[in-house]
Design a protein around this motif. Structure first.
Motif, PDB file in Angstrom:
ATOM      1  N   TYR A  69       2.470   9.764 -36.600  1.00 42.60           N
ATOM      2  CA  TYR A  69       3.458   8.483 -36.377  1.00 42.60           C
ATOM      3  C   TYR A  69       3.366   8.302 -34.899  1.00 42.60           C
ATOM      4  O   TYR A  69       3.325   9.260 -33.923  1.00 42.60           O
ATOM      5  CB  TYR A  69       4.955   8.521 -36.608  1.00 42.60           C
ATOM      6  N   THR A  70       3.193   6.918 -34.704  1.00 37.27           N
ATOM      7  CA  THR A  70       3.283   6.607 -33.046  1.00 37.27           C
ATOM      8  C   THR A  70       4.666   5.721 -32.876  1.00 37.27           C
ATOM      9  O   THR A  70       5.295   5.747 -33.739  1.00 37.27           O
ATOM     10  CB  THR A  70       2.178   5.616 -32.798  1.00 37.27           C
ATOM     11  N   PRO A  71       4.940   5.684 -31.558  1.00 39.94           N
ATOM     12  CA  PRO A  71       6.220   4.717 -31.413  1.00 39.94           C
ATOM     13  C   PRO A  71       5.848   3.635 -32.177  1.00 39.94           C
ATOM     14  O   PRO A  71       4.754   2.848 -32.810  1.00 39.94           O
ATOM     15  CB  PRO A  71       6.040   4.252 -30.105  1.00 39.94           C
ATOM     16  N   VAL A  72       7.261   2.616 -32.447  1.00 43.67           N
ATOM     17  CA  VAL A  72       6.893   1.948 -33.593  1.00 43.67           C
ATOM     18  C   VAL A  72       5.988   0.441 -33.099  1.00 43.67           C
ATOM     19  O   VAL A  72       5.340  -0.037 -33.547  1.00 43.67           O
ATOM     20  CB  VAL A  72       8.293   0.992 -33.508  1.00 43.67           C
ATOM     21  N   ASN A  73       6.210   0.373 -31.687  1.00 44.89           N
ATOM     22  CA  ASN A  73       5.516  -0.589 -31.063  1.00 44.89           C
ATOM     23  C   ASN A  73       4.187  -0.300 -30.125  1.00 44.89           C
ATOM     24  O   ASN A  73       3.556  -1.041 -29.597  1.00 44.89           O
ATOM     25  CB  ASN A  73       6.492  -1.743 -30.033  1.00 44.89           C
ATOM     26  N   GLY A  74       3.612   0.701 -30.811  1.00 47.24           N
ATOM     27  CA  GLY A  74       2.531   1.324 -30.559  1.00 47.24           C
ATOM     28  C   GLY A  74       2.159   2.347 -29.212  1.00 47.24           C
ATOM     29  O   GLY A  74       3.182   2.691 -28.393  1.00 47.24           O
ATOM     30  N   THR A  75       1.100   2.935 -29.169  1.00 49.89           N
ATOM     31  CA  THR A  75       1.240   4.013 -28.297  1.00 49.89           C
ATOM     32  C   THR A  75       1.178   3.526 -26.876  1.00 49.89           C
ATOM     33  O   THR A  75       0.605   2.483 -26.355  1.00 49.89           O
ATOM     34  CB  THR A  75      -0.114   4.733 -28.392  1.00 49.89           C
ATOM     35  N   ALA A  96       6.046  -2.667 -20.574  1.00 48.73           N
ATOM     36  CA  ALA A  96       5.727  -2.113 -22.100  1.00 48.73           C
ATOM     37  C   ALA A  96       6.827  -2.769 -22.977  1.00 48.73           C
ATOM     38  O   ALA A  96       6.562  -2.725 -24.207  1.00 48.73           O
ATOM     39  CB  ALA A  96       5.961  -0.613 -21.830  1.00 48.73           C
ATOM     40  N   ASP A  97       7.979  -2.973 -22.453  1.00 49.47           N
ATOM     41  CA  ASP A  97       9.111  -3.489 -23.449  1.00 49.47           C
ATOM     42  C   ASP A  97       9.048  -4.869 -23.931  1.00 49.47           C
ATOM     43  O   ASP A  97       9.565  -5.518 -24.531  1.00 49.47           O
ATOM     44  CB  ASP A  97      10.423  -3.341 -22.845  1.00 49.47           C
ATOM     45  N   ARG A  98       7.950  -5.540 -23.097  1.00 47.24           N
ATOM     46  CA  ARG A  98       7.560  -6.861 -23.737  1.00 47.24           C
ATOM     47  C   ARG A  98       6.429  -7.182 -24.370  1.00 47.24           C
ATOM     48  O   ARG A  98       5.844  -8.023 -24.541  1.00 47.24           O
ATOM     49  CB  ARG A  98       7.557  -7.754 -22.366  1.00 47.24           C
ATOM     50  N   ILE A  99       5.851  -5.928 -24.891  1.00 48.85           N
ATOM     51  CA  ILE A  99       4.503  -5.786 -25.789  1.00 48.85           C
ATOM     52  C   ILE A  99       4.747  -5.090 -27.150  1.00 48.85           C
ATOM     53  O   ILE A  99       5.516  -4.104 -27.044  1.00 48.85           O
ATOM     54  CB  ILE A  99       3.346  -5.184 -25.149  1.00 48.85           C
ATOM     55  N   ALA A 100       4.526  -5.964 -28.234  1.00 50.77           N
ATOM     56  CA  ALA A 100       4.574  -5.426 -29.609  1.00 50.77           C
ATOM     57  C   ALA A 100       3.243  -5.328 -30.155  1.00 50.77           C
ATOM     58  O   ALA A 100       2.462  -6.175 -29.757  1.00 50.77           O
ATOM     59  CB  ALA A 100       5.473  -6.429 -30.226  1.00 50.77           C
ATOM     60  N   VAL A 101       3.135  -4.104 -30.833  1.00 54.23           N
ATOM     61  CA  VAL A 101       1.934  -4.072 -31.529  1.00 54.23           C
ATOM     62  C   VAL A 101       2.140  -3.985 -33.018  1.00 54.23           C
ATOM     63  O   VAL A 101       3.107  -3.336 -33.361  1.00 54.23           O
ATOM     64  CB  VAL A 101       1.149  -2.753 -31.073  1.00 54.23           C
ATOM     65  N   GLY A 102       1.343  -4.557 -33.717  1.00 55.76           N
ATOM     66  CA  GLY A 102       1.476  -4.632 -35.224  1.00 55.76           C
ATOM     67  C   GLY A 102       0.359  -4.428 -35.974  1.00 55.76           C
ATOM     68  O   GLY A 102      -0.923  -4.175 -35.448  1.00 55.76           O
ATOM     69  N   GLY A 103       0.381  -4.601 -37.278  1.00 53.06           N
ATOM     70  CA  GLY A 103      -0.872  -4.302 -38.228  1.00 53.06           C
ATOM     71  C   GLY A 103      -1.567  -5.573 -38.287  1.00 53.06           C
ATOM     72  O   GLY A 103      -1.475  -6.346 -39.553  1.00 53.06           O
ATOM     73  N   GLY A 250     -10.747  -4.940 -40.266  1.00 55.54           N
ATOM     74  CA  GLY A 250     -10.251  -4.108 -41.273  1.00 55.54           C
ATOM     75  C   GLY A 250      -9.557  -2.904 -40.483  1.00 55.54           C
ATOM     76  O   GLY A 250      -8.684  -2.143 -41.221  1.00 55.54           O
ATOM     77  N   TRP A 251      -9.430  -3.121 -39.069  1.00 53.97           N
ATOM     78  CA  TRP A 251      -8.628  -2.087 -38.608  1.00 53.97           C
ATOM     79  C   TRP A 251      -7.143  -2.276 -38.307  1.00 53.97           C
ATOM     80  O   TRP A 251      -6.496  -1.596 -38.133  1.00 53.97           O
ATOM     81  CB  TRP A 251      -9.488  -1.847 -37.019  1.00 53.97           C
ATOM     82  N   ARG A 252      -6.991  -3.690 -38.656  1.00 51.48           N
ATOM     83  CA  ARG A 252      -5.548  -4.162 -38.436  1.00 51.48           C
ATOM     84  C   ARG A 252      -4.498  -3.944 -37.076  1.00 51.48           C
ATOM     85  O   ARG A 252      -3.797  -3.268 -37.505  1.00 51.48           O
ATOM     86  CB  ARG A 252      -4.778  -3.488 -39.680  1.00 51.48           C
ATOM     87  N   ILE A 253      -5.122  -4.162 -36.000  1.00 49.23           N
ATOM     88  CA  ILE A 253      -4.229  -4.366 -34.833  1.00 49.23           C
ATOM     89  C   ILE A 253      -4.183  -5.404 -34.161  1.00 49.23           C
ATOM     90  O   ILE A 253      -5.254  -6.313 -33.756  1.00 49.23           O
ATOM     91  CB  ILE A 253      -4.887  -3.241 -33.933  1.00 49.23           C
ATOM     92  N   GLY A 254      -2.949  -5.956 -34.043  1.00 47.51           N
ATOM     93  CA  GLY A 254      -2.595  -7.171 -33.264  1.00 47.51           C
ATOM     94  C   GLY A 254      -1.449  -6.901 -32.351  1.00 47.51           C
ATOM     95  O   GLY A 254      -0.975  -5.902 -32.470  1.00 47.51           O
ATOM     96  N   SER A 271      10.188  -1.354 -37.694  1.00 47.06           N
ATOM     97  CA  SER A 271      10.478   0.006 -38.145  1.00 47.06           C
ATOM     98  C   SER A 271      11.111   0.355 -39.308  1.00 47.06           C
ATOM     99  O   SER A 271      11.045   1.389 -39.875  1.00 47.06           O
ATOM    100  CB  SER A 271      11.687   0.548 -36.983  1.00 47.06           C
ATOM    101  N   GLN A 272      11.451  -0.785 -40.008  1.00 49.42           N
ATOM    102  CA  GLN A 272      12.016  -0.851 -41.500  1.00 49.42           C
ATOM    103  C   GLN A 272      10.772  -1.259 -42.467  1.00 49.42           C
ATOM    104  O   GLN A 272      10.908  -1.038 -43.464  1.00 49.42           O
ATOM    105  CB  GLN A 272      13.116  -1.647 -41.745  1.00 49.42           C
ATOM    106  N   ILE A 273       9.736  -1.663 -41.851  1.00 50.45           N
ATOM    107  CA  ILE A 273       8.619  -2.126 -42.804  1.00 50.45           C
ATOM    108  C   ILE A 273       7.447  -1.297 -42.938  1.00 50.45           C
ATOM    109  O   ILE A 273       7.091  -0.896 -44.013  1.00 50.45           O
ATOM    110  CB  ILE A 273       8.141  -3.522 -42.324  1.00 50.45           C
ATOM    111  N   SER A 274       7.033  -1.146 -41.703  1.00 47.46           N
ATOM    112  CA  SER A 274       5.719  -0.087 -41.750  1.00 47.46           C
ATOM    113  C   SER A 274       5.828   1.032 -40.799  1.00 47.46           C
ATOM    114  O   SER A 274       4.850   1.862 -40.590  1.00 47.46           O
ATOM    115  CB  SER A 274       4.546  -0.737 -41.410  1.00 47.46           C
ATOM    116  N   SER A 275       6.924   1.405 -40.199  1.00 45.01           N
ATOM    117  CA  SER A 275       7.302   2.287 -39.200  1.00 45.01           C
ATOM    118  C   SER A 275       6.283   2.215 -37.871  1.00 45.01           C
ATOM    119  O   SER A 275       6.700   2.312 -36.786  1.00 45.01           O
ATOM    120  CB  SER A 275       6.817   3.849 -39.756  1.00 45.01           C
ATOM    121  N   CYS A 276       4.836   2.034 -37.927  1.00 49.25           N
ATOM    122  CA  CYS A 276       4.224   1.978 -36.833  1.00 49.25           C
ATOM    123  C   CYS A 276       2.698   1.605 -37.443  1.00 49.25           C
ATOM    124  O   CYS A 276       2.438   1.609 -38.611  1.00 49.25           O
ATOM    125  CB  CYS A 276       4.104   3.339 -35.951  1.00 49.25           C
TER     126      CYS A 276
END
Length: 414
Positions: A69-75, A96-103, A250-254, A271-276
């Motif tokens: 696992y990584t932090p919820v919003n990315g490494t 860093a607290d203004r950036i969100a990373v998702g699938g 296919g890597w699914r990073i946005g 955190s409740q949907i995909s953890s990271c």
């Protein structure tokens, strides 16, 4: 004896429909499985392979054991790479607290809407639009307010149209530039004019979808609203990803960059949907953003050549026309000149959907009809495929148009 029951679906599912582009791609796969030689112009992903140094970074991450696992919003490494990219590209500074990373950018957009919309909240969606925006809004209890942006106005939202669409319930306006399906983007002066309207309506946030920002054919770089008007910085949620520029669908990073409060809300949901997001994909994305950028430049040069070929071939077909896209790898073709005509089988081409179906059935060319993008009278083709395929497809489309009978005055082309 056991009886089966069908689970009742929630209203949010009943409100939305499957993605038209996904459905079109699936139909192409089915026809190809039947042995048909379909020329597929629906594809929304690069036909290039992911760069070797990006793949190598993923392999190295696996070998290092970065598979947890990584932090919820990315490494921290990926968030630092995103911050660096935004600083270099737009002069924007994000902690860093203004950036969100998702699938994928798609998930980040969906989570931003989920985090902010309540029943009845409105989201302004300029049309032509990416097919998923209205359904994302509906799935999250909001109301999409579609604002037509005609070809005569560059397929772009004007200050007058924006002002007319804003109400007390408006929560967001979506700006996708370069846009899917048009490839249109805003100039600095056009963004400044939109910003002047938005500054007068402090309750409205702006979601900028900049996923195609590096696939650009005009001089300079695509400007970003957050950089053009710093006073909107905390009201703009800038979304992007690595899927299109680096051939990493296919890597699914946005990612998204915006206010700390919105990012915190997005992180709570994730955190409740995909953890990271995937740890391996994150390592690859960091390498893509910080590594050699020759791949992007080389791809854009290829896309530009394909665009030029496609636009010329389309414009040479009677009844069709195309405004050259300034970015992305799609062209939105105006087909109003063939509506109302009859096929050799005697069927009337009454809509862009009819024309798309006619192309598939008569010439085995797959395109997506414009109504799926909120733009009846058009169809979208992707030039994320070889020049040979594009040339053959356009020749087939030309033959299809030549086979149509003259317009029937009694037919209703609407």
């Amino acid at each position: 004896m056991t009886t089966s029951t069908t689970a009742a679906t929630a209203l949010r599912v009943q409100r939305i429909k499957p993605s038209p582009s996904t459905a079109a791609a699936q139909r192409v796969r089915e026809l190809k499985a039947q042995g048909l030689a379909i020329l597929d112009l629906t594809v929304g992903e690069p036909d290039f392979d992911t760069p070797e140094h990006v793949k190598a970074a993923a392999v190295e991450a696996i070998r290092r054991g970065d598979t947890k696992y990584t932090p919820v919003n990315g490494t921290p490494q990926l968030r630092a790479a995103i911050a660096q990219k935004l600083e270099q590209r737009h002069g924007l500074s994000y902690s860093a607290d203004r950036i969100a990373v998702g699938g994928g950018a798609k998930q980040v957009i969906f989570l931003a809407l989920m985090a902010t919309l309540d029943t009845g909240d409105e989201v302004i969606v300029p049309a032509p639009y990416w097919v998923s925006y209205p359904d994302m809004v509906l799935a999250n209890d909001g109301t999409p307010v579609v604002v037509p942006c005609p070809e005569a106005e560059g397929f772009k939202l004007t200050p007058r149209r924006l002002e007319s669409a804003i109400t007390d319930r408006t929560r967001w306006v979506i700006l996708n530039a370069p846009g899917n399906p048009t490839g249109a983007a805003y100039t600095v002066s056009e963004l400044r004019a939109l910003a002047d309207v938005l500054l007068a309506h402090p309750h409205v946030q702006v979601l900028t979808d900049e996923i195609y920002d590096e696939i650009w054919y005009e001089p300079g770089r695509v400007p970003s609203l957050a950089a053009v008007e710093p006073r909107l910085n905390d009201r703009v949620f800038l979304t992007n990803g690595v899927s299109k520029s680096y051939a990493m669908t296919g890597w699914r990073i946005g990612y998204g960059a915006g206010s700390a409060s919105l990012v915190a809300a997005v992180n709570t949901l994730q955190s409740q949907i995909s953890s990271c997001p995937s740890s391996i994909s994150q390592a690859a994305a960091a390498a893509a953003l910080t590594g050699d950028q020759d791949f992007v430049r080389d791809c854009v040069a290829v896309y530009r050549g394909r665009r030029d070929v496609t636009v010329k071939l389309v414009d040479d077909i009677p009844g069709l026309s195309c405004t050259p896209p300034s970015g992305g790898f799609y062209a939105l073709v105006n087909c109003t000149g063939v509506l109302g005509k009859r096929t050799p089988a005697g069927e009337v081409i009454g809509s862009d959907a009819d024309f798309a179906r006619y192309l598939l059935e008569s010439q085995q060319v797959a395109v997506i009809h414009g109504a799926a993008y909120g733009s009846p009278g058009y169809f979208r083709i992707s030039f994320a495929t070889s020049t040979d395929v594009l040339t053959e497809a356009c020749e087939r489309i030309g033959r299809a148009c030549a086979d149509l009978s003259p317009a029937d005055p009694s037919a209703d082309p609407s």
